[in-house]
Design an enzyme around this catalytic site. Sequence first.
Site, PDB file in Angstrom:
ATOM      1  N   CYS A   1     -34.337 -30.957 -16.887  1.00  0.00           N
ATOM      2  CA  CYS A   1     -33.418 -31.994 -17.398  1.00  0.00           C
ATOM      3  C   CYS A   1     -33.032 -31.748 -18.852  1.00  0.00           C
ATOM      4  O   CYS A   1     -32.244 -32.504 -19.428  1.00  0.00           O
ATOM      5  CB  CYS A   1     -34.069 -33.357 -17.261  1.00  0.00           C
TER       6      CYS A   1
ATOM      7  N   HIS B   1     -27.608 -39.250 -14.461  1.00  0.00           N
ATOM      8  CA  HIS B   1     -28.355 -38.115 -15.029  1.00  0.00           C
ATOM      9  C   HIS B   1     -28.018 -36.827 -14.289  1.00  0.00           C
ATOM     10  O   HIS B   1     -28.771 -36.394 -13.424  1.00  0.00           O
ATOM     11  CB  HIS B   1     -29.850 -38.455 -14.961  1.00  0.00           C
TER      12      HIS B   1
END
Lengths: 134, 382
Positions: free
Chosen positions: B82, B331
């Site tokens: 991420c 996200h």
Amino acid sequence: MTLELGKVSFVTATKTKEYLDYLEKGKLAGTKCKSCGALHFPPRADCDQCMSSDVEWMDMESKGKIVTYTTIHVGPTGFEDVVPYTICMVELEGGGRLLGWLDEAKEEDISVGQDVSVVLKELEGDRVIYAIRL
Amino acid sequence: MKVGIVGIGHGKFGRRDDATVQELAFEPFKEALDDSGLSKEDIGATVIGSSPEYHKQRSLPGVVAEYLGMNPQMTYLTEAACASSSAALHNAVAYIKAGIYDIMAVVGAQKMTELTTPEILALMGRVGDVQWESVFGTTFPGYYAMYARRHMHDFGTTEEQMAKVAVKNHAHGLHNPNAMFQKEITLEKALGSRPVASPLKLYDCCGNADGAACVIVAEESKAKSISDTPIWLKGMGAASASMSVLRRKELNSIPSAVEASKQAYEQAKVEPKDLHLAEVHDCFTIAEIIAYEDIGLAKKGEGSKLIDEGQTYRDGKMPVNVDGGLKAKGHPVGATGASMTVEAVKQLRGEAGKRQVDGAELVLTHNVGGIGQYCFVNIYSR
């Protein structure tokens, strides 16, 4: 027949495969570095403290305390049929930590710091899990 | 030598059934070129930040660089889960500081919704150490849930305090047209949502999304000539932590975040109290509370006080995630780091419109990869 750890396996080749032989005998085993004495559990074939690859197997304790836990309601592939299941992280007496499944108890019955035992429980014949019992 | 940000672009995050990943990447790249006044021929090289396993297309930089018209210049992928595009920015800045390139483009791009649910569930089952942990059915929410449970035990943090983070970030996201969710939620709705991995519920989790963001960086003298308002990278911290959470001493703090923020503060010669805004990695609500502590906005164990007192709202003492955070923006893992940097630059230029933090002169971004296996913390100033 060799037992495999957990409900689903992803790793087929490892220098620590002897671990499965200990599981078959009902034992939890870690490795100890013969060079610097560092204890590794889960076991490692190579010591990241002193970089030696000279390690020996040693028995681990099967009693410990709950470090943390969660109940998984949305399970990944291979676990759809067992949700919800409660994963406990356990710190073994004498060191080493593992993840296992809470067994014969409910999430409401446990708390961080609680004393538990790790029992090797066979699943579907050739698989074994760490069952965490109060 | 300083490195300045001279161009930014940000695409719409969400379920983007209208575009391929390279088409998503084109949107912010073009916007960043226009924003900087540069043409693509001015860009020395591109670095692409992405988490490749979500794409059908293998070797993403190949297709992205081609689509951006950036052949034959150098390109490659950085992967830090991420935090992949923060890793890309770290790379680009190193090249510039080394004098190899003067101007570079960092593109964070991710398409997550082209996978089927079974494919996503299979990936989800391999986020941890696959040898000793994934065999017991750990998931990404499950790991943060174990952190949450321990934080609750050690410091008395409550599920209600976690839900308040979701309420705040959704309120902020209302003013971000690029956010996946632009609607407020109530505390009752968050607390009443279905369990995912106890104690985390649906509204404690951010959503998978498609999207891309771009940042153009330049060496100091170039940056000054390109832009009237270059934004300077004053501090850039980067650190790692064990893949296996079994090997983490504490489960109430992300060690790589503590280390990376320490590096960033030292380089920038500033302290947490000097910040006007922080954009932190709220992949789960507990992650934002832990971030408050890890980057020094609150003492260890006291992060939940900040949200209880409303201090991290835009008009509070220490605004956090005024663009909605991962929670409201969605996200798209490879794009998130670049997205945080874009918001930092907008705020420092005073171009953030309804979500502008008055007098923002010093901004921090905190981008965590995985369950803290990677962390990048940057500090920016005008």
